[in-house]
Design a protein around this motif. Structure first.
Motif, PDB file in Angstrom:
ATOM      1  N   TRP A  37      14.766  -9.357   2.609  1.00  0.00           N
ATOM      2  CA  TRP A  37      15.561  -8.546   3.535  1.00  0.00           C
ATOM      3  C   TRP A  37      15.947  -9.343   4.786  1.00  0.00           C
ATOM      4  O   TRP A  37      16.904  -9.009   5.490  1.00  0.00           O
ATOM      5  CB  TRP A  37      14.827  -7.253   3.917  1.00  0.00           C
ATOM      6  CG  TRP A  37      13.649  -7.412   4.839  1.00  0.00           C
ATOM      7  CD1 TRP A  37      12.392  -7.703   4.505  1.00  0.00           C
ATOM      8  CD2 TRP A  37      13.683  -7.272   6.264  1.00  0.00           C
ATOM      9  NE1 TRP A  37      11.592  -7.759   5.617  1.00  0.00           N
ATOM     10  CE2 TRP A  37      12.370  -7.481   6.718  1.00  0.00           C
ATOM     11  CE3 TRP A  37      14.672  -6.970   7.197  1.00  0.00           C
ATOM     12  CZ2 TRP A  37      12.027  -7.423   8.064  1.00  0.00           C
ATOM     13  CZ3 TRP A  37      14.338  -6.895   8.534  1.00  0.00           C
ATOM     14  CH2 TRP A  37      13.022  -7.132   8.962  1.00  0.00           C
ATOM     15  N   HIS A  38      15.238 -10.441   5.054  1.00  0.00           N
ATOM     16  CA  HIS A  38      15.602 -11.304   6.180  1.00  0.00           C
ATOM     17  C   HIS A  38      16.916 -12.048   5.925  1.00  0.00           C
ATOM     18  O   HIS A  38      17.563 -12.482   6.879  1.00  0.00           O
ATOM     19  CB  HIS A  38      14.507 -12.358   6.415  1.00  0.00           C
ATOM     20  CG  HIS A  38      13.265 -11.823   7.060  1.00  0.00           C
ATOM     21  ND1 HIS A  38      13.191 -11.525   8.401  1.00  0.00           N
ATOM     22  CD2 HIS A  38      12.063 -11.509   6.544  1.00  0.00           C
ATOM     23  CE1 HIS A  38      11.969 -11.074   8.691  1.00  0.00           C
ATOM     24  NE2 HIS A  38      11.261 -11.057   7.565  1.00  0.00           N
ATOM     25  N   PHE A  39      17.275 -12.206   4.659  1.00  0.00           N
ATOM     26  CA  PHE A  39      18.397 -13.083   4.319  1.00  0.00           C
ATOM     27  C   PHE A  39      19.694 -12.331   4.004  1.00  0.00           C
ATOM     28  O   PHE A  39      20.686 -12.958   3.652  1.00  0.00           O
ATOM     29  CB  PHE A  39      18.009 -13.961   3.107  1.00  0.00           C
ATOM     30  CG  PHE A  39      16.759 -14.756   3.349  1.00  0.00           C
ATOM     31  CD1 PHE A  39      16.757 -15.813   4.239  1.00  0.00           C
ATOM     32  CD2 PHE A  39      15.577 -14.433   2.715  1.00  0.00           C
ATOM     33  CE1 PHE A  39      15.600 -16.541   4.473  1.00  0.00           C
ATOM     34  CE2 PHE A  39      14.418 -15.143   2.947  1.00  0.00           C
ATOM     35  CZ  PHE A  39      14.425 -16.221   3.840  1.00  0.00           C
ATOM     36  N   LYS A  40      19.699 -11.020   4.156  1.00  0.00           N
ATOM     37  CA  LYS A  40      20.936 -10.276   3.866  1.00  0.00           C
ATOM     38  C   LYS A  40      21.932 -10.510   5.006  1.00  0.00           C
ATOM     39  O   LYS A  40      21.562 -10.688   6.166  1.00  0.00           O
ATOM     40  CB  LYS A  40      20.639  -8.796   3.698  1.00  0.00           C
ATOM     41  CG  LYS A  40      20.163  -8.081   4.949  1.00  0.00           C
ATOM     42  CD  LYS A  40      19.925  -6.619   4.665  1.00  0.00           C
ATOM     43  CE  LYS A  40      19.449  -5.918   5.963  1.00  0.00           C
ATOM     44  NZ  LYS A  40      19.220  -4.481   5.742  1.00  0.00           N
ATOM     45  N   SER A  41      23.189 -10.535   4.630  1.00  0.00           N
ATOM     46  CA  SER A  41      24.257 -10.729   5.615  1.00  0.00           C
ATOM     47  C   SER A  41      25.510 -10.033   5.094  1.00  0.00           C
ATOM     48  O   SER A  41      25.522  -9.458   3.998  1.00  0.00           O
ATOM     49  CB  SER A  41      24.513 -12.220   5.827  1.00  0.00           C
ATOM     50  OG  SER A  41      25.025 -12.799   4.642  1.00  0.00           O
ATOM     51  N   SER A  42      26.558 -10.103   5.871  1.00  0.00           N
ATOM     52  CA  SER A  42      27.805  -9.439   5.452  1.00  0.00           C
ATOM     53  C   SER A  42      28.401 -10.095   4.216  1.00  0.00           C
ATOM     54  O   SER A  42      29.107  -9.457   3.439  1.00  0.00           O
ATOM     55  CB  SER A  42      28.828  -9.465   6.595  1.00  0.00           C
ATOM     56  OG  SER A  42      29.075 -10.806   6.996  1.00  0.00           O
TER      57      SER A  42
END
Length: 330
Positions: free
Chosen positions: A131-136
């Motif tokens: 979840w730290h690596f999610k982005s647009s």
């Protein structure tokens, strides 16, 4: 405690815990088909911690347990749940303990206060969840970080006895007898050389309920710094004493020469020892009359150091000795 139970040098192997893996979990729930990443972080690996304990005076407890391994951190899980931290391993050590790297001999830490905690090896950090690596541009990362490995290595644990006054003298100079008379310590006393095979500590009671600690260091002989006799094995304990009390018996063939030999051995071991306050006590002085004492004062005492005449057996000059030591310590 017997000589065999006094341990002041030990080598240990320590290994901290590995950090737990981060989770790459994707949220799934009824009516929520694409909940997105919710993987939690991994837990921290356990530390290896040394803790000072004023009630300990030897490393004997490490003699039969020399390997210490901390617990690994738990893995992360769904709903951003962080993994459990690995349990730390706490190793109690006596005050005055020095920790060295066994390979380089470098001094890493020193424990001198009760309750003082030193992290010898840090546990590995836990990996971050997805979840730290999610982005647009990356809304569903399917990867997470692994945990960082722990640390490991061999370490030398050495003890330097903490005392206010250290007794310095040749074997059979009367150091153990003096300690047994002015403290409650009960060192082994016999009429042969090297009776004392371990440092003995005693608390000297002074006026108005005050006190100070005295240590009887095993006898030094000429060549001790090169390994003769008991060698320099116990000389390191003298490094912790703020005042050095040199003890030379009244029946010595040459008081000046004995004092110079003792001083030279200390110099060869560590020149900084000569910066400490020094006092000379002529032991076994009950065999001297006033005329002989005056003659020794005039002709046979080394220069630059104050000397007192004492007798542990006859209880002579001991209060004067305590007064002088207290004044030097304070």
């Amino acid at each position: 405690m017997t000589e065999g139970n006094f341990v002041d040098y030990i080598k240990i192997y320590a290994s901290s815990g590995k950090g737990g893996r981060g989770s790459a979990h994707l949220h799934r729930e009824k009516y929520i088909t694409k909940g997105g990443p919710d993987g939690g972080d991994g837990g921290r690996g356990g530390h290896i911690i040394l803790r000072g304990d004023k009630n300990m005076w030897t490393l004997f407890h490490l003699k039969f347990k020399r390997h210490f391994r901390a617990e690994h951190g738990g893995d992360g899980s769904s709903s951003r749940s962080t993994g459990q931290d690995g349990s730390d391993v706490i190793v109690p050590v006596p005050l005055g303990t020095i920790i060295r790297n066994a390979d380089t001999d470098e001094v890493l830490h020193e424990v001198v206060e009760d309750g003082q905690e030193i992290i010898l090896l840090e546990g590995g950090k836990g990996g971050r969840g997805n979840w730290h690596f999610k982005s647009s541009t990356n809304q569903t990362p399917r990867y997470a970080q692994p945990g960082i490995d722990g640390q490991e290595g061999w370490y030398r644990i050495e003890l330097k006895v903490l005392a206010d006054v250290g007794l310095v003298g040749f074997p059979n100079a009367g150091k153990s007898t003096l300690l047994s008379v002015i403290t409650a310590a009960k060192p082994k006393i016999a009429d042969y050389a090297f009776t004392t095979l371990k440092p003995n500590l005693g608390i000297v009671e002074y006026r108005n309920h005050q006190s100070f600690v005295m240590a009887d260091i095993p006898g030094i002989i000429e060549g001790a710094a090169e390994g003769k006799g008991l060698g320099h094995h116990f000389l390191r304990h003298i490094e912790r004493n703020s005042t050095l009390l040199f003890l030379i018996p009244a029946d010595s063939e040459d008081i000046k020469k004995e004092y110079e030999i003792l001083l030279n051995e200390l110099r060869k071991h560590n020149p900084e020892l000569l910066d400490k306050d020094r006092l000379l006590a002529i032991s076994k002085s009950d065999m001297l009359d006033d005329e002989l004492k005056e003659e020794i004062k005039q002709d046979f005492l080394p220069e630059g150091i104050e000397a007192l005449f004492i007798s542990s057996v006859a209880q002579q000059g001991l209060m004067e000795l305590k007064d002088k030591l207290w004044k030097m310590l304070n």
